[in-house]
Motif scaffolding. Structure first.
Motif, PDB file in Angstrom:
ATOM      1  N   ILE A  59      85.212  56.295  47.345  1.00  0.00           N
ATOM      2  CA  ILE A  59      86.422  55.939  46.594  1.00  0.00           C
ATOM      3  C   ILE A  59      86.053  55.251  45.274  1.00  0.00           C
ATOM      4  CG2 ILE A  59      88.561  54.600  46.602  1.00  0.00           C
ATOM      5  CD1 ILE A  59      88.622  56.946  48.525  1.00  0.00           C
ATOM      6  N   THR A  60      85.236  54.198  45.356  1.00  0.00           N
ATOM      7  CA  THR A  60      84.887  53.443  44.142  1.00  0.00           C
ATOM      8  C   THR A  60      83.955  54.230  43.224  1.00  0.00           C
ATOM      9  OG1 THR A  60      83.118  52.360  45.398  1.00  0.00           O
ATOM     10  CG2 THR A  60      85.227  51.196  45.207  1.00  0.00           C
ATOM     11  N   LYS A  61      83.287  55.254  43.755  1.00  0.00           N
ATOM     12  CA  LYS A  61      82.432  56.085  42.910  1.00  0.00           C
ATOM     13  C   LYS A  61      83.257  57.020  42.020  1.00  0.00           C
ATOM     14  CE  LYS A  61      78.624  56.198  46.263  1.00  0.00           C
ATOM     15  NZ  LYS A  61      77.838  57.066  47.181  1.00  0.00           N
ATOM     16  N   ASN A  62      84.449  57.351  42.466  1.00  0.00           N
ATOM     17  CA  ASN A  62      85.282  58.309  41.739  1.00  0.00           C
ATOM     18  C   ASN A  62      86.476  57.686  41.027  1.00  0.00           C
ATOM     19  OD1 ASN A  62      84.382  61.278  42.470  1.00  0.00           O
ATOM     20  ND2 ASN A  62      84.142  60.063  44.347  1.00  0.00           N
ATOM     21  N   PHE A  63      86.886  56.499  41.482  1.00  0.00           N
ATOM     22  CA  PHE A  63      88.118  55.922  40.930  1.00  0.00           C
ATOM     23  C   PHE A  63      87.950  54.452  40.569  1.00  0.00           C
ATOM     24  CE2 PHE A  63      89.608  58.927  44.336  1.00  0.00           C
ATOM     25  CZ  PHE A  63      90.016  59.946  43.478  1.00  0.00           C
ATOM     26  N   PHE A  64      88.679  54.038  39.534  1.00  0.00           N
ATOM     27  CA  PHE A  64      88.970  52.628  39.317  1.00  0.00           C
ATOM     28  C   PHE A  64      90.256  52.351  40.094  1.00  0.00           C
ATOM     29  CE2 PHE A  64      86.813  53.700  35.234  1.00  0.00           C
ATOM     30  CZ  PHE A  64      85.738  52.829  35.352  1.00  0.00           C
ATOM     31  N   LEU A  65      90.223  51.358  40.957  1.00  0.00           N
ATOM     32  CA  LEU A  65      91.408  51.036  41.750  1.00  0.00           C
ATOM     33  C   LEU A  65      92.299  50.095  40.951  1.00  0.00           C
ATOM     34  CD1 LEU A  65      89.699  50.429  45.229  1.00  0.00           C
ATOM     35  CD2 LEU A  65      90.534  52.563  44.242  1.00  0.00           C
ATOM     36  N   LEU A  66      93.567  50.469  40.763  1.00  0.00           N
ATOM     37  CA  LEU A  66      94.492  49.644  39.988  1.00  0.00           C
ATOM     38  C   LEU A  66      95.327  48.748  40.892  1.00  0.00           C
ATOM     39  CD1 LEU A  66      95.690  52.108  37.194  1.00  0.00           C
ATOM     40  CD2 LEU A  66      93.858  50.409  37.128  1.00  0.00           C
ATOM     41  N   SER A  67      96.246  49.326  41.621  1.00  0.00           N
ATOM     42  CA  SER A  67      97.123  48.501  42.451  1.00  0.00           C
ATOM     43  C   SER A  67      97.820  49.366  43.491  1.00  0.00           C
ATOM     44  CB  SER A  67      98.187  47.817  41.584  1.00  0.00           C
ATOM     45  OG  SER A  67      98.995  48.798  40.944  1.00  0.00           O
ATOM     46  N   GLU A  68      98.442  48.690  44.438  1.00  0.00           N
ATOM     47  CA  GLU A  68      99.287  49.395  45.392  1.00  0.00           C
ATOM     48  C   GLU A  68     100.676  49.561  44.799  1.00  0.00           C
ATOM     49  OE1 GLU A  68      99.322  47.492  49.154  1.00  0.00           O
ATOM     50  OE2 GLU A  68      97.351  48.239  49.733  1.00  0.00           O
ATOM     51  N   VAL A  69     101.312  50.656  45.123  1.00  0.00           N
ATOM     52  CA  VAL A  69     102.673  50.929  44.652  1.00  0.00           C
ATOM     53  C   VAL A  69     103.574  50.984  45.875  1.00  0.00           C
ATOM     54  CG1 VAL A  69     104.182  52.546  43.433  1.00  0.00           C
ATOM     55  CG2 VAL A  69     101.787  52.281  42.713  1.00  0.00           C
ATOM     56  N   GLU A  70     104.410  49.971  46.018  1.00  0.00           N
ATOM     57  CA  GLU A  70     105.302  49.923  47.184  1.00  0.00           C
ATOM     58  C   GLU A  70     106.567  50.705  46.874  1.00  0.00           C
ATOM     59  OE1 GLU A  70     107.370  46.708  50.215  1.00  0.00           O
ATOM     60  OE2 GLU A  70     105.908  46.041  48.729  1.00  0.00           O
TER      61      GLU A  70
ATOM     62  N   ILE B 146      90.716  57.975  37.290  1.00  0.00           N
ATOM     63  CA  ILE B 146      89.479  58.734  37.508  1.00  0.00           C
ATOM     64  C   ILE B 146      88.370  58.186  36.614  1.00  0.00           C
ATOM     65  CG2 ILE B 146      88.405  61.008  37.339  1.00  0.00           C
ATOM     66  CD1 ILE B 146      91.086  62.244  37.997  1.00  0.00           C
ATOM     67  N   ARG B 147      87.244  57.860  37.220  1.00  0.00           N
ATOM     68  CA  ARG B 147      86.101  57.312  36.486  1.00  0.00           C
ATOM     69  C   ARG B 147      85.413  58.414  35.671  1.00  0.00           C
ATOM     70  NH1 ARG B 147      84.182  52.291  39.340  1.00  0.00           N
ATOM     71  NH2 ARG B 147      82.340  52.482  38.026  1.00  0.00           N
ATOM     72  N   PRO B 148      84.706  58.035  34.577  1.00  0.00           N
ATOM     73  CA  PRO B 148      84.001  59.036  33.753  1.00  0.00           C
ATOM     74  C   PRO B 148      82.929  59.804  34.523  1.00  0.00           C
ATOM     75  CG  PRO B 148      84.199  56.953  32.588  1.00  0.00           C
ATOM     76  CD  PRO B 148      84.652  56.693  33.990  1.00  0.00           C
ATOM     77  N   GLU B 149      82.330  59.159  35.548  1.00  0.00           N
ATOM     78  CA  GLU B 149      81.254  59.826  36.297  1.00  0.00           C
ATOM     79  C   GLU B 149      81.763  60.502  37.573  1.00  0.00           C
ATOM     80  OE1 GLU B 149      81.292  55.395  37.422  1.00  0.00           O
ATOM     81  OE2 GLU B 149      81.599  56.665  35.657  1.00  0.00           O
ATOM     82  N   SER B 150      83.081  60.610  37.729  1.00  0.00           N
ATOM     83  CA  SER B 150      83.643  61.193  38.950  1.00  0.00           C
ATOM     84  C   SER B 150      83.284  62.677  39.096  1.00  0.00           C
ATOM     85  CB  SER B 150      85.164  61.046  38.950  1.00  0.00           C
ATOM     86  OG  SER B 150      85.736  61.771  40.016  1.00  0.00           O
TER      87      SER B 150
END
Length: 579
Positions: A366-377, A303-307
């Motif tokens: 999505i990018t406004k609220n989150f930093f995207l890390l990775s997919e989890v298979e 979660i981004r600081p500005e979310s």
């Protein structure tokens, strides 16, 4: 001066010795040693192109590949988990006997490595007994059970591929069973007597990972009215039941005797890749299941600081409508989360694992609220008719092969096609789990056997036998073959041992004019006799670290096991097979 080095027989023998030395020195990289052997044999023209092709397409070898790939579908069902849940109880003796009996029987028809892999985590996490008191018996039981049938262990299938390659009839499903039963009974009694000498090292503390997974028990669930222990919720691989939320009351820690009630919220901590295991329990659901989102590939975000989510709970954000996603798990650095996840106030820096819908990637928020890390298979689990098909198909195929109705290769190839077409197994899973290292090792060993035959390198063995015919009786020859295979499996690995000793056994049987099947079985049983070294057999290596064992633990229990095993094999083979 060195003309003798140009003799093909000498070259092959040098390569044979160099391969053994390489396997001892580079035990963890046996596939590279055999790969180099293959290249040297081919570039030096000690084997032909046709022989290289035939070694990789050997029927016995391909049967082994098919069997191991098809067993992947079985690992995705809850069959072995249900069996494991039945095995572990508060009484050590009963637990030991159930563990030994079910492991030997399971290993007779399933790949014994898969059996040990499935039972490792439940035994390691069980609340009743030290894992070190059960894991070594588990490995030894899997080894002994694997000797019961043709398909129980890769060693037997490797020997069969070598038999076929040498022009002999294929071994039958139950050719190993008579001797195997003697081993299971005799060595089982000894192992039970030796079990008090196993170390009692403390169970490792369960490593509770930061991610918390929230699930709910439905009113019609089969879990209701049974304890945590009875439901098998205590022995999950990489997941730990940390809390139960019941009518606003938090129960933590959760005891094995806690009875599950309708509408309980069960909170698990652990590896989110294992989350699909939870879907195998009847009436236990995640929010993502309820809203129809798949758990195949999850997305990890921060979660981004500005979310806009900060300071709000998941329950009141309308998360699904906002992002076309549902939160599967959540963690917060430096703080242990507790209670119902829907009521946790979200903060900047919180980690979320999301099950996402088709529209997720196109949402501009999505990018406004989150930093995207990775997919989890996640690991794919089977349920419903697919689970029944995987279990019934595999056991049915083994039964048809055992009764001689359909050849093992044919029935396993048909089963693989059915599993792929039905979606029980994907093409990517089949390719990923294909035992490529074993394929290379066995193919190279087949080539070495061909090179020994082409060059006449073992012709001298017949001369030696006839020169000392007063020493080399058929029984002494049997002992020599068995001891060679046993020494090799302790020094290198079981598969390599079978491949290297087989041509010697066949040549010795021919020189002594005895029934080759006795010597073939001596190679197979000798190559499975790995009880002293934790590195000679894959199941030993798997329990070595999990049980916090030391080398002396294997030696203390393994030496008497090895001596009795050898005595039974060398007594039983001549009793059941005419030399």
């Amino acid at each position: 001066m060195f003309d003798w080095l140009m003799d093909p027989a000498v070259q092959v023998l040098v390569l044979f010795v160099a391969t053994i030395c390489g396997l001892i020195r580079f035990q963890a990289h046996s596939e590279k040693v055999f790969g180099i052997l293959l290249l040297v044999l081919y570039t030096s023209s000690l084997v032909s192109t046709e022989q290289v092709i035939l070694s990789f397409s050997n029927k016995g070898l391909l049967t082994l590949m098919l069997l191991m790939v098809c067993s992947v579908a079985l690992e995705k069902t809850k069959l072995l988990r249900v069996i494991t849940n039945y095995v572990i109880g508060s009484n050590y003796r009963l637990t030991w006997l159930r563990l030994y009996g079910l492991t030997t029987l399971s290993s007779a028809i399933l790949n014994n490595t898969a059996v040990v892999s499935t039972m490792l985590a439940p035994i390691r996490n069980n609340p009743h007994h030290k894992a070190s008191k059960l894991l070594l018996p588990l490995s030894y039981a899997a080894i002994l059970g694997g000797t019961l049938t043709l398909v129980g262990t890769s060693t037997n299938l490797i020997v069969n591929s070598l038999v076929i390659d040498s022009g002999y009839p294929s071994l039958k499903f139950f050719d190993f069973t008579a001797v195997g039963i003697c081993l299971v009974l005799g060595c089982g009694v000894l192992l039970y007597i030796l079990s008090p000498f196993l170390p009692e090292r403390g169970k490792r503390d369960v490593q509770i990972h930061d991610y918390i997974i929230d699930t709910e028990v439905s009113t019609e669930s089969d879990l209701v009215g049974k304890t945590v222990e009875q439901n098998g919720l205590r022995h999950l691989e990489s997941l730990f039941l940390v809390e139960i939320l019941r009518n606003g009351r938090l129960i933590s820690p959760v005891t094995p005797q806690e009875v599950i009630q309708p509408n309980d919220r069960l909170l698990f901590s652990g590896d989110v890749k294992k989350v699909t295991i939870l879907t195998q329990f009847d009436g236990l659901s995640l929010f993502a299941n309820n809203v129809g989102l798949p758990l195949d590939n999850l997305s990890e975000v921060v979660i981004r600081p500005e979310s806009r989510l900060i300071g709000k709970t998941l329950k009141y954000t309308g998360f699904r409508a906002l992002f076309d996603a549902a939160v599967v798990a959540i963690k917060r650095d430096g703080e242990a989360l507790s209670g119902k996840l829907g009521e946790v106030e979200l903060q900047a820096g919180d980690y979320l694992v999301l099950a996402v819908g088709d529209d997720y990637s196109s949402r501009n928020n999505i990018t406004k609220n989150f930093f995207l890390l990775s997919e989890v298979e996640t690991e794919h689990c089977l349920d419903g008719w697919k689970e029944k098909l995987a279990i019934g198909g595999f056991l049915g195929a083994i039964l048809l092969a055992a009764l001689g109705v359909v050849p093992l290769f044919k029935v396993m190839l048909i089963l693989l096609g059915v599993l792929l077409l039905s979606g029980c197994l994907s093409a990517s899973e089949a390719l990923q789990r294909m035992p490529k290292n074993i394929w290379l090792i066995i193919s190279s060993a087949l080539l070495l056997s061909q090179a020994l035959s082409n060059s006449g390198a073992l012709d001298g063995l017949e001369t030696i036998v006839h020169s000392y015919d007063y020493l080399f009786t058929p029984f002494i020859g049997l002992v020599v073959v068995y001891v060679l295979a046993w020494l090799m499996t302790e020094l290198v690995t079981n598969n390599a041992a079978a491949a290297l000793v087989f041509p010697i056994g066949i040549e010795l049987a021919s020189s002594l004019s005895v029934n080759p099947q006795a010597y073939i079985l001596a190679v197979a049983f000798g190559a499975s006799a790995s009880f002293i070294s934790p590195y000679g057999y894959q199941t030993n290596l798997m329990v070595f670290n999990a049980g916090q064992y030391k080398l002396q633990d294997f030696v203390k229990v393994g030496v008497p096991m090895c001596l009795l095993y050898g005595l039974i094999v060398l007594t039983a083979i001549p009793a059941f097979i005419r030399l």
